[in-house]
Design a protein around this motif. Structure first.
Motif, PDB file in Angstrom:
ATOM      1  N   LEU A 299       0.846  -1.181   0.000  1.00  0.00           N
ATOM      2  CA  LEU A 299       0.000   0.000   0.000  1.00  0.00           C
ATOM      3  C   LEU A 299       0.891   1.244   0.000  1.00  0.00           C
ATOM      4  CD1 LEU A 299      -2.888   1.208   0.293  1.00  0.00           C
ATOM      5  CD2 LEU A 299      -2.524   1.146   2.765  1.00  0.00           C
ATOM      6  N   LEU A 300       0.676   2.146  -0.963  1.00  0.00           N
ATOM      7  CA  LEU A 300       1.481   3.365  -1.072  1.00  0.00           C
ATOM      8  C   LEU A 300       0.751   4.589  -0.541  1.00  0.00           C
ATOM      9  CD1 LEU A 300       3.002   2.895  -4.649  1.00  0.00           C
ATOM     10  CD2 LEU A 300       4.028   2.314  -2.449  1.00  0.00           C
ATOM     11  N   ALA A 301      -0.528   4.716  -0.901  1.00  0.00           N
ATOM     12  CA  ALA A 301      -1.270   5.912  -0.492  1.00  0.00           C
ATOM     13  C   ALA A 301      -2.757   5.628  -0.563  1.00  0.00           C
ATOM     14  CB  ALA A 301      -0.905   7.100  -1.379  1.00  0.00           C
ATOM     15  N   ARG A 302      -3.509   6.425   0.218  1.00  0.00           N
ATOM     16  CA  ARG A 302      -4.966   6.324   0.165  1.00  0.00           C
ATOM     17  C   ARG A 302      -5.562   7.721   0.186  1.00  0.00           C
ATOM     18  NH1 ARG A 302      -9.257   2.905   3.931  1.00  0.00           N
ATOM     19  NH2 ARG A 302     -11.126   3.848   3.006  1.00  0.00           N
ATOM     20  N   GLU A 303      -6.575   7.905  -0.687  1.00  0.00           N
ATOM     21  CA  GLU A 303      -7.272   9.180  -0.754  1.00  0.00           C
ATOM     22  C   GLU A 303      -8.754   8.900  -0.955  1.00  0.00           C
ATOM     23  OE1 GLU A 303      -7.434  13.240  -3.481  1.00  0.00           O
ATOM     24  OE2 GLU A 303      -5.790  11.819  -3.694  1.00  0.00           O
ATOM     25  N   ALA A 304      -9.543   9.074   0.091  1.00  0.00           N
ATOM     26  CA  ALA A 304     -10.986   8.810   0.047  1.00  0.00           C
ATOM     27  C   ALA A 304     -11.222   7.378  -0.400  1.00  0.00           C
ATOM     28  CB  ALA A 304     -11.691   9.819  -0.843  1.00  0.00           C
ATOM     29  N   ALA A 305     -11.892   7.217  -1.570  1.00  0.00           N
ATOM     30  CA  ALA A 305     -12.248   5.877  -2.053  1.00  0.00           C
ATOM     31  C   ALA A 305     -11.189   5.288  -2.973  1.00  0.00           C
ATOM     32  CB  ALA A 305     -13.589   5.923  -2.778  1.00  0.00           C
ATOM     33  N   HIS A 306     -10.027   5.918  -3.069  1.00  0.00           N
ATOM     34  CA  HIS A 306      -8.975   5.431  -3.964  1.00  0.00           C
ATOM     35  C   HIS A 306      -7.743   5.052  -3.159  1.00  0.00           C
ATOM     36  CE1 HIS A 306     -11.319   6.920  -7.326  1.00  0.00           C
ATOM     37  NE2 HIS A 306     -11.379   8.108  -6.740  1.00  0.00           N
ATOM     38  N   ILE A 307      -7.096   3.967  -3.560  1.00  0.00           N
ATOM     39  CA  ILE A 307      -5.814   3.601  -2.971  1.00  0.00           C
ATOM     40  C   ILE A 307      -4.827   3.318  -4.091  1.00  0.00           C
ATOM     41  CG2 ILE A 307      -6.866   2.647  -0.886  1.00  0.00           C
ATOM     42  CD1 ILE A 307      -6.255  -0.141  -1.981  1.00  0.00           C
ATOM     43  N   ASP A 308      -3.567   3.648  -3.830  1.00  0.00           N
ATOM     44  CA  ASP A 308      -2.487   3.362  -4.769  1.00  0.00           C
ATOM     45  C   ASP A 308      -1.620   2.270  -4.176  1.00  0.00           C
ATOM     46  OD1 ASP A 308      -3.420   5.335  -6.424  1.00  0.00           O
ATOM     47  OD2 ASP A 308      -2.025   6.874  -5.699  1.00  0.00           O
ATOM     48  N   VAL A 309      -1.300   1.274  -4.995  1.00  0.00           N
ATOM     49  CA  VAL A 309      -0.440   0.180  -4.555  1.00  0.00           C
ATOM     50  C   VAL A 309       0.747   0.094  -5.497  1.00  0.00           C
ATOM     51  CG1 VAL A 309      -2.349  -1.097  -3.522  1.00  0.00           C
ATOM     52  CG2 VAL A 309      -1.714  -1.547  -5.894  1.00  0.00           C
ATOM     53  N   SER A 310       1.792  -0.573  -5.035  1.00  0.00           N
ATOM     54  CA  SER A 310       3.006  -0.703  -5.847  1.00  0.00           C
ATOM     55  C   SER A 310       2.769  -1.634  -7.030  1.00  0.00           C
ATOM     56  CB  SER A 310       4.151  -1.232  -4.981  1.00  0.00           C
ATOM     57  OG  SER A 310       3.828  -2.527  -4.475  1.00  0.00           O
ATOM     58  N   LEU A 311       3.613  -1.513  -8.021  1.00  0.00           N
ATOM     59  CA  LEU A 311       3.543  -2.413  -9.175  1.00  0.00           C
ATOM     60  C   LEU A 311       4.193  -3.749  -8.823  1.00  0.00           C
ATOM     61  CD1 LEU A 311       4.461   0.067 -12.049  1.00  0.00           C
ATOM     62  CD2 LEU A 311       2.203  -0.709 -11.365  1.00  0.00           C
ATOM     63  N   PRO A 312       3.629  -4.862  -9.266  1.00  0.00           N
ATOM     64  CA  PRO A 312       4.177  -6.181  -8.897  1.00  0.00           C
ATOM     65  C   PRO A 312       5.362  -6.571  -9.767  1.00  0.00           C
ATOM     66  CG  PRO A 312       2.260  -6.467 -10.292  1.00  0.00           C
ATOM     67  CD  PRO A 312       2.398  -4.977 -10.082  1.00  0.00           C
ATOM     68  N   LEU A 313       6.209  -7.412  -9.206  1.00  0.00           N
ATOM     69  CA  LEU A 313       7.301  -8.004  -9.978  1.00  0.00           C
ATOM     70  C   LEU A 313       6.855  -9.284 -10.671  1.00  0.00           C
ATOM     71  CD1 LEU A 313      10.235  -7.561  -7.439  1.00  0.00           C
ATOM     72  CD2 LEU A 313       9.672  -6.130  -9.424  1.00  0.00           C
ATOM     73  N   LEU A 314       5.810  -9.939 -10.119  1.00  0.00           N
ATOM     74  CA  LEU A 314       5.292 -11.186 -10.674  1.00  0.00           C
ATOM     75  C   LEU A 314       3.772 -11.154 -10.664  1.00  0.00           C
ATOM     76  CD1 LEU A 314       7.506 -13.815  -8.790  1.00  0.00           C
ATOM     77  CD2 LEU A 314       7.721 -13.186 -11.200  1.00  0.00           C
ATOM     78  N   LEU A 315       3.169 -11.846 -11.628  1.00  0.00           N
ATOM     79  CA  LEU A 315       1.738 -12.117 -11.620  1.00  0.00           C
ATOM     80  C   LEU A 315       1.552 -13.631 -11.565  1.00  0.00           C
ATOM     81  CD1 LEU A 315       0.284  -9.767 -14.416  1.00  0.00           C
ATOM     82  CD2 LEU A 315       0.326  -9.364 -11.959  1.00  0.00           C
ATOM     83  N   ARG A 316       0.675 -14.096 -10.675  1.00  0.00           N
ATOM     84  CA  ARG A 316       0.290 -15.505 -10.674  1.00  0.00           C
ATOM     85  C   ARG A 316      -0.959 -15.634 -11.544  1.00  0.00           C
ATOM     86  NH1 ARG A 316       1.427 -14.465  -5.350  1.00  0.00           N
ATOM     87  NH2 ARG A 316      -0.791 -14.322  -4.795  1.00  0.00           N
ATOM     88  N   ARG A 317      -0.914 -16.544 -12.501  1.00  0.00           N
ATOM     89  CA  ARG A 317      -2.018 -16.673 -13.455  1.00  0.00           C
ATOM     90  C   ARG A 317      -2.617 -18.067 -13.349  1.00  0.00           C
ATOM     91  NH1 ARG A 317      -0.612 -15.744 -19.630  1.00  0.00           N
ATOM     92  NH2 ARG A 317       0.822 -17.444 -19.119  1.00  0.00           N
ATOM     93  N   ARG A 318      -3.932 -18.122 -13.191  1.00  0.00           N
ATOM     94  CA  ARG A 318      -4.679 -19.382 -13.188  1.00  0.00           C
ATOM     95  C   ARG A 318      -5.707 -19.318 -14.297  1.00  0.00           C
ATOM     96  NH1 ARG A 318      -3.665 -18.412  -7.741  1.00  0.00           N
ATOM     97  NH2 ARG A 318      -2.891 -20.210  -6.570  1.00  0.00           N
ATOM     98  N   ARG A 319      -5.984 -20.474 -14.897  1.00  0.00           N
ATOM     99  CA  ARG A 319      -6.921 -20.496 -16.014  1.00  0.00           C
ATOM    100  C   ARG A 319      -8.084 -21.441 -15.771  1.00  0.00           C
ATOM    101  NH1 ARG A 319      -4.971 -17.827 -20.321  1.00  0.00           N
ATOM    102  NH2 ARG A 319      -2.751 -17.402 -20.384  1.00  0.00           N
TER     103      ARG A 319
END
Length: 782
Positions: A299-319
């Motif tokens: 979690l980087l920041a929060r403003e009212a109904a919005h939050i900013d999070v960091s960008l991921p280094l990996l994505l886990r993908r399921r199909r």
């Protein structure tokens, strides 16, 4: 030559001549280190050097020089199920770009091959099968391959990129008509270089199938680690404002939306249930194009109904959830009704999300008696004034939330009472609220839209005007929901349509895309909306084994769109493109001169021959899509469906030839006025069967005269020929070439890829449109 050798040679020639008259499909095996070439037996000819067996068509540039062939020579093997034999010969040579000939001398042998020990399905079964591989290759995101051979322990797929022998994929999914038939582990045994009869370069990859272990070990996902692919995935999710969930510190899941992706962070918009505090480390999950993604971020920041999070280094993908869910805009709109066998009561509850395979609904722990595996009887979904019956379902999971709320996940039980078409239309409508389904009224208004979109040519109007009242009536019948043979989508959902797209179930297992047009070139978003909605309406259907559409060769806009698809995803094992010539001639009476041969009806045993002629001229996928296959030439199933709607869609097959030999086939297509404005479903297909007889001219002349003298409405007669056919006789008879046309055919593998392509393409268009609007707003603000 001894008498025994002469007798043996005569027997070989006799059997080969019979196989050539049947246009037997074969594969040329040139040894272990050379590509295998698909082809068809064509004929046997003699010259001073001896007897020659002709193969056509074939990728002649793939024939290896004599010095690279094995000492034992080449083998020409039959690929007909139940007819395993191989011709062993010493000499083969190209005969132009599209043909080759094999010398049949006293050393040639015809060997009957042993039957297989294990049962195996070759080619299409009852339904087309595709194999979904989590990651096909390191640099390629396409993962859906057509299955061309299958047994309980092995499978064969086609790909333009070879899978590396020894590689293990765990798990893979075998998909049929909208459902998973098997999850397994697959080990690549070999990748065989292959050239189709039409010249496409492919690899046939043989796989060993075994039980999957990924789910048991917790590895039921693959990782996306390349920065560009991660960025592309997050950009698309933000462009489409994808719904997502967020988990923080073991608390309950929160419903959020992905609303922006910058170079520094990912922005999420919280829903109504937003808590006061959120833990510093969170997990976010979302679905995109049938795949589920998870990412661990800070979690980087929060403003009212919005939050900013960091960008991921990996994505886990399921199909595992292959069907797209309909989640947006459905609360308070969709409800499910079912009989609970535990209480005997009819229960009505709100739906949280809905897919072709199941649904999630809200229940109350204080009033609803539910448990895992509980049968749900007489399930129906209600939306607005529509009701869709789903038959019986079963509770698969229960997810308890605060305040007694329970999210119940249910799946279908394969009940025959399920209204699949109604569910497909409902899902497509819910997912695409900007698009509506046209009801068939006001044909003149729709025709005016087609005119403004540039879809109506002079010859179309010339043939339509005399039958306009009948066409308007047929148009209404065509769009009757109960008929289930066609639909037209329009954008916007309210007001005057500006973009249209129609689909017609024109063949037994293929849908024709037609009448796709926009009244303005500035309607990129609308074009994307109806395009995506069209795929949502057709992809889940069990009778949509193929997508088909015709496109003029000089069409700039669609040519660019489809050309880009072929570059990035439309590989030969998934998409076929065939060049056709479209002709028009004026109907006339006979001039009294006798024809060298007259058309006759199809005789017993000739349907297979005509089907093979179509396959070798057009390719396997196009012939199957157009129902030019044994058992499908008469369009019996399609004809019956249209008849129920009070419409005609039929085909008559005529044969021309002499001495009992079928030299050429005429396929006369018939469709009620108004169904297809281009009239390509009212044309005659000319299919040469015996090449030397068709090229002689007499048969083509007789075919041209027969078409011009045929009964029919209007003065025009339309003809379709495959590019490269000897058409001199058509021109001599007064036929005029209207256009050169591309026939596009996608099999199930291609349809899955096309679905992802258009969402990606129009997602980018939507992002550019939003960007332009933002710039204009800033300029107007000063």
């Amino acid at each position: 030559m001894s008498s025994s050798k002469q007798s043996g040679l005569r027997d070989v020639l006799r059997r080969l001549d019979k196989a050539a008259r049947a246009l037997t499909p074969v594969v040329l095996d040139q040894g272990r280190d050379q590509a295998k070439l698909g082809s068809y037996l064509d004929r046997i000819e003699s010259d001073a050097a001896g007897q020659w067996l002709w193969l056509a068509p074939i990728a002649a540039d793939g024939i290896a020089p004599l010095r690279l062939l094995p000492p034992s020579g080449i083998r020409v093997c039959s690929t007909v199920p139940g007819e395993p034999w191989a011709l062993c010969a010493r000499r083969i040579e190209p005969a132009g770009d599209r043909a080759a000939r094999v010398l049949i001398d006293e050393r040639a042998r015809l060997v009957d091959l042993p039957a297989r020990d294990l049962a195996r399905v070759d080619g299409p079964g009852r339904e087309p099968l595709v194999l979904v591989v989590p990651t096909a290759t390191d640099d390629r995101d396409l993962h859906v391959f057509p299955v061309i051979g299958l047994s309980a322990s092995h499978g064969m797929i086609e790909s333009t990129v070879p899978l590396v022998p020894g590689t293990r994929y765990d798990p893979v999914e075998l998909l049929g008509d909208g459902r998973i038939l098997r999850r397994a582990a697959a080990t690549v045994l070999e990748a065989i270089p292959w050239r189709s009869a039409q010249g496409a370069r492919l690899f046939r990859c043989r796989l060993a199938l075994s039980e999957a272990h990924a789910e048991e070990s917790g590895r039921a996902h693959d990782l996306v680690s390349q920065p560009q692919r991660i960025k592309r995935c997050l950009d698309l999710a933000a462009m489409m404002s994808r719904p997502a969930w967020l988990e923080a510190g073991g608390s309950a899941r929160l419903q959020v939306k992905i609303t922006a992706a910058t170079k520094d962070c990912l922005r999420l918009t919280l829903g109504e249930e937003a808590p006061g505090d959120i833990a510093p480390h969170v997990t976010v999950g979302f679905e995109l194009f049938g795949a589920s993604y998870e990412l661990d971020v800070r979690l980087l920041a929060r403003e009212a109904a919005h939050i900013d999070v960091s960008l991921p280094l990996l994505l886990r993908r399921r199909r595992w959830r292959r069907e797209k869910r309909a989640e947006d805009h459905i609360r308070e709109k969709l409800t499910v009704s079912f009989r609970n066998p535990a209480t005997g009561a009819i229960t009505v509850r709100k739906i949280r999300d809905l897919s072709f395979g199941g649904l999630c609904f809200e229940a109350d722990a204080r009033t609803d008696v539910l448990w895992k595996r509980l049968p749900m009887e007489q399930v129906s979904v209600m939306w607005n004034a529509e009701t869709v019956h789903l038959g019986d379902m079963e509770v698969r999971a229960l997810e308890r939330r605060a305040g007694g709320l329970v999210l119940a996940h249910a799946a279908g039980r394969g009940d025959a009472a399920r209204d699949e078409t109604g569910l497909i239309n409902l899902l497509a409508a819910v997912r695409n609220p900007e698009v509506r389904m046209h009801d068939g009224s006001d044909f003149r208004a729709m025709l005016d839209i087609y005119r403004r979109a540039g879809l109506v040519a002079d010859f179309m109007l010339r043939n339509l005007e005399p039958v306009a009242p009948i066409a308007a009536t047929n148009w209404r019948r065509l769009h009757d929901r109960k008929a289930d043979v066609a639909f037209t989508l329009v954008y916007p959902a309210v007001g005057t349509p500006q973009v249209t797209f129609s689909g017609v179930r024109a063949w037994n297992f293929a849908w024709l895309s037609q009448h796709f047009g926009a009244t303005s070139t500035q309607l990129g978003h609308g074009s994307g909306a109806v395009h995506v909605a069209y795929v949502d309406h057709v992809l889940p259907r069990s009778d949509a084994h193929h997508f088909v559409f015709f496109m003029k060769e000089d069409s700039l806009a669609m040519g660019s769109f489809q050309g880009h698809f072929l570059e990035v995803a439309g590989t030969p094992e998934a998409v076929s493109r065939v060049r056709l010539n479209y002709w028009v001639g004026k109907a006339s009476g006979t001039d009294g001169r006798p024809l060298s041969c007259k058309p006759r009806s199809l005789r017993r045993g000739e349907e297979k021959l005509i089907a093979r002629a179509a396959e070798r001229l057009l390719g396997t996928a196009p012939a199957r899509a157009l129902s030019m296959v044994e058992g499908g030439l008469s369009l019996s199933d399609t004809r019956a469906r249209f008849r129920k709607a009070g419409l005609e869609r039929s085909r008559k097959v005529h044969v021309l030839g002499s001495g009992g030999v079928a030299a050429l086939a005429l396929l006369e297509e018939r469709t009620s006025p108004g169904v297809n404005l281009t009239l390509m479903l009212n044309a005659w297909w000319i299919l040469p069967v015996v090449s030397e007889a068709a090229e002689g001219g007499d048969v083509m002349t007789a075919a041209a005269q027969a078409i011009l003298c045929s009964a029919g409405s209007g003065d025009d007669r339309f003809v379709i020929t495959v590019d490269g056919t000897n058409v001199g006789a058509l021109e001599a008879a007064g036929f005029e070439r209207l256009a050169d046309v591309w026939l596009y055919v996608m099999n199930r593998s291609g349809i899955y890829r096309y679905c992802e392509y258009i969402a990606d393409r129009y997602g980018n268009v939507g992002a550019r449109s939003v960007g332009r609007k933002t710039v204009r707003t800033l300029l107007e603000a000063g």
